[in-house]
Design a protein around this motif. Sequence first.
Motif, PDB file in Angstrom:
ATOM      1  N   SER A 106       0.833  -1.200   0.000  1.00  0.00           N
ATOM      2  CA  SER A 106       0.000   0.000   0.000  1.00  0.00           C
ATOM      3  C   SER A 106       0.870   1.253   0.000  1.00  0.00           C
ATOM      4  O   SER A 106       1.945   1.281   0.611  1.00  0.00           O
ATOM      5  CB  SER A 106      -0.912   0.004   1.228  1.00  0.00           C
ATOM      6  OG  SER A 106      -1.782  -1.108   1.202  1.00  0.00           O
ATOM      7  N   THR A 107       0.399   2.283  -0.672  1.00  0.00           N
ATOM      8  CA  THR A 107       1.159   3.515  -0.821  1.00  0.00           C
ATOM      9  C   THR A 107       0.251   4.708  -0.559  1.00  0.00           C
ATOM     10  O   THR A 107      -0.892   4.733  -1.010  1.00  0.00           O
ATOM     11  CB  THR A 107       1.737   3.611  -2.252  1.00  0.00           C
ATOM     12  OG1 THR A 107       2.550   2.467  -2.505  1.00  0.00           O
ATOM     13  CG2 THR A 107       2.573   4.858  -2.409  1.00  0.00           C
ATOM     14  N   SER A 108       0.753   5.691   0.151  1.00  0.00           N
ATOM     15  CA  SER A 108      -0.048   6.882   0.426  1.00  0.00           C
ATOM     16  C   SER A 108      -0.075   7.797  -0.789  1.00  0.00           C
ATOM     17  O   SER A 108       0.820   7.757  -1.651  1.00  0.00           O
ATOM     18  CB  SER A 108       0.517   7.643   1.630  1.00  0.00           C
ATOM     19  OG  SER A 108       1.744   8.265   1.282  1.00  0.00           O
ATOM     20  N   LEU A 109      -1.093   8.636  -0.845  1.00  0.00           N
ATOM     21  CA  LEU A 109      -1.199   9.611  -1.925  1.00  0.00           C
ATOM     22  C   LEU A 109       0.007  10.546  -1.921  1.00  0.00           C
ATOM     23  O   LEU A 109       0.575  10.846  -2.976  1.00  0.00           O
ATOM     24  CB  LEU A 109      -2.484  10.412  -1.771  1.00  0.00           C
ATOM     25  CG  LEU A 109      -2.680  11.569  -2.758  1.00  0.00           C
ATOM     26  CD1 LEU A 109      -2.772  11.063  -4.191  1.00  0.00           C
ATOM     27  CD2 LEU A 109      -3.928  12.372  -2.399  1.00  0.00           C
ATOM     28  N   ASP A 110       0.425  10.992  -0.754  1.00  0.00           N
ATOM     29  CA  ASP A 110       1.574  11.904  -0.669  1.00  0.00           C
ATOM     30  C   ASP A 110       2.835  11.254  -1.227  1.00  0.00           C
ATOM     31  O   ASP A 110       3.625  11.903  -1.918  1.00  0.00           O
ATOM     32  CB  ASP A 110       1.805  12.329   0.785  1.00  0.00           C
ATOM     33  CG  ASP A 110       0.788  13.359   1.262  1.00  0.00           C
ATOM     34  OD1 ASP A 110       0.170  14.014   0.408  1.00  0.00           O
ATOM     35  OD2 ASP A 110       0.618  13.508   2.486  1.00  0.00           O
ATOM     36  N   PHE A 111       3.007   9.961  -0.923  1.00  0.00           N
ATOM     37  CA  PHE A 111       4.191   9.266  -1.431  1.00  0.00           C
ATOM     38  C   PHE A 111       4.141   9.159  -2.953  1.00  0.00           C
ATOM     39  O   PHE A 111       5.157   9.351  -3.636  1.00  0.00           O
ATOM     40  CB  PHE A 111       4.294   7.874  -0.816  1.00  0.00           C
ATOM     41  CG  PHE A 111       5.479   7.082  -1.314  1.00  0.00           C
ATOM     42  CD1 PHE A 111       6.749   7.327  -0.822  1.00  0.00           C
ATOM     43  CD2 PHE A 111       5.312   6.103  -2.287  1.00  0.00           C
ATOM     44  CE1 PHE A 111       7.856   6.599  -1.283  1.00  0.00           C
ATOM     45  CE2 PHE A 111       6.410   5.371  -2.750  1.00  0.00           C
ATOM     46  CZ  PHE A 111       7.676   5.617  -2.247  1.00  0.00           C
TER      47      PHE A 111
ATOM     48  N   ASN B  43      -5.097   3.816   9.946  1.00  0.00           N
ATOM     49  CA  ASN B  43      -4.572   4.667  11.016  1.00  0.00           C
ATOM     50  C   ASN B  43      -4.604   6.149  10.611  1.00  0.00           C
ATOM     51  O   ASN B  43      -3.659   6.905  10.849  1.00  0.00           O
ATOM     52  CB  ASN B  43      -3.138   4.246  11.378  1.00  0.00           C
ATOM     53  CG  ASN B  43      -2.681   4.819  12.710  1.00  0.00           C
ATOM     54  OD1 ASN B  43      -3.498   5.062  13.608  1.00  0.00           O
ATOM     55  ND2 ASN B  43      -1.387   5.051  12.839  1.00  0.00           N
ATOM     56  N   GLY B  44      -5.700   6.547   9.987  1.00  0.00           N
ATOM     57  CA  GLY B  44      -5.872   7.941   9.601  1.00  0.00           C
ATOM     58  C   GLY B  44      -5.166   8.345   8.327  1.00  0.00           C
ATOM     59  O   GLY B  44      -5.168   9.536   7.976  1.00  0.00           O
ATOM     60  N   LEU B  45      -4.569   7.387   7.609  1.00  0.00           N
ATOM     61  CA  LEU B  45      -3.821   7.707   6.395  1.00  0.00           C
ATOM     62  C   LEU B  45      -4.467   7.028   5.194  1.00  0.00           C
ATOM     63  O   LEU B  45      -4.678   5.811   5.197  1.00  0.00           O
ATOM     64  CB  LEU B  45      -2.368   7.237   6.534  1.00  0.00           C
ATOM     65  CG  LEU B  45      -1.396   7.624   5.412  1.00  0.00           C
ATOM     66  CD1 LEU B  45      -1.203   9.138   5.370  1.00  0.00           C
ATOM     67  CD2 LEU B  45      -0.046   6.926   5.617  1.00  0.00           C
ATOM     68  N   LEU B  46      -4.801   7.815   4.156  1.00  0.00           N
ATOM     69  CA  LEU B  46      -5.361   7.257   2.932  1.00  0.00           C
ATOM     70  C   LEU B  46      -4.289   6.467   2.198  1.00  0.00           C
ATOM     71  O   LEU B  46      -3.217   6.989   1.901  1.00  0.00           O
ATOM     72  CB  LEU B  46      -5.896   8.375   2.034  1.00  0.00           C
ATOM     73  CG  LEU B  46      -6.466   7.925   0.679  1.00  0.00           C
ATOM     74  CD1 LEU B  46      -7.720   7.085   0.876  1.00  0.00           C
ATOM     75  CD2 LEU B  46      -6.754   9.129  -0.210  1.00  0.00           C
ATOM     76  N   GLN B  47      -4.587   5.208   1.926  1.00  0.00           N
ATOM     77  CA  GLN B  47      -3.643   4.338   1.249  1.00  0.00           C
ATOM     78  C   GLN B  47      -4.247   3.820  -0.052  1.00  0.00           C
ATOM     79  O   GLN B  47      -5.447   3.540  -0.133  1.00  0.00           O
ATOM     80  CB  GLN B  47      -3.304   3.131   2.141  1.00  0.00           C
ATOM     81  CG  GLN B  47      -2.645   3.477   3.460  1.00  0.00           C
ATOM     82  CD  GLN B  47      -1.135   3.580   3.334  1.00  0.00           C
ATOM     83  OE1 GLN B  47      -0.568   3.302   2.290  1.00  0.00           O
ATOM     84  NE2 GLN B  47      -0.486   3.992   4.407  1.00  0.00           N
ATOM     85  N   ILE B  48      -3.407   3.717  -1.085  1.00  0.00           N
ATOM     86  CA  ILE B  48      -3.824   3.119  -2.349  1.00  0.00           C
ATOM     87  C   ILE B  48      -3.185   1.745  -2.435  1.00  0.00           C
ATOM     88  O   ILE B  48      -1.965   1.593  -2.294  1.00  0.00           O
ATOM     89  CB  ILE B  48      -3.407   3.991  -3.554  1.00  0.00           C
ATOM     90  CG1 ILE B  48      -4.077   5.376  -3.462  1.00  0.00           C
ATOM     91  CG2 ILE B  48      -3.818   3.329  -4.855  1.00  0.00           C
ATOM     92  CD1 ILE B  48      -3.259   6.417  -2.750  1.00  0.00           C
TER      93      ILE B  48
END
Length: 263
Positions: free
Chosen positions: A200-205, A249-254
């Motif tokens: 999984s990867t965050s939008l910011d990343f 944990n409060g972080l949007l993940q793709i």
Amino acid sequence: MDKIILENDYQPTAIINTHSHADHCGGNHFFQKKYPDIQIYATRFETHFIEDPFLEPLCFCLGALPFQELRNKFLEAKPSKVTNVLKYEDHTLDIGGQSFTVVTLPGHTQGMIGIISPDQVLYVGDAIFGEETLEKHGILFYTDIAKTKDSLEKLERLNVNSYVLYHGGERLSLSELIEEHLKMIEKTKDFILEQIAEHSTSLDFLVQQVMSQFNIANNVIQHTLTSAVVRSYITELQQSGQVILVVDNGLLQIRHSSQTIEP
């Protein structure tokens, strides 16, 4: 432009806005003030932004008060009044006894159009860009990837004598240029998929990786524009079932749809 009008003793009667970005409608305010009888044409969707340009930086900030860096003439034109709202479908438009063809080309924006003049010249808006722009920018600004590809295929089917680009430099044939755009879109999509293939990867990343990979300048405006483009690709991948979105944990993940979700 006004200098050319004056030198040739022209009387401008109408402006057709292909879409609402400031570099395409920013002159409306000047011409409407100088020539009060001038008619301004745009589609319903684009009209909202032309008449209230604050909506553009507002959208970039997801409805929050925009960052100061986004309040500039490149992203927020002076407001103008659209006198003629165009229906959003392909149709013929008569202006001063001359017949123009309106061609819907969503993708860069949701309500963008192209115009075919009476002498069969296609004004493409920002549906496609010239070679110089393709070489300069690693990714292209599209807000709806699926509709963009549909519009590119539609352009391929049009029978026109020539076409006019708003950004770009030297021109390939229309078919060659469309092919280059489709290649760039697939290249960007593949790169994004690579980043989420195993975990999984965050939008910011993802935004960070795209900016690094395609040598995009590190400033607030470019980060904002890149973020919008990356979101567009994520939506297209989500619609095609290739990725899913989760909040961990409060972080949007793709997450790639093939990844196993542990209990």
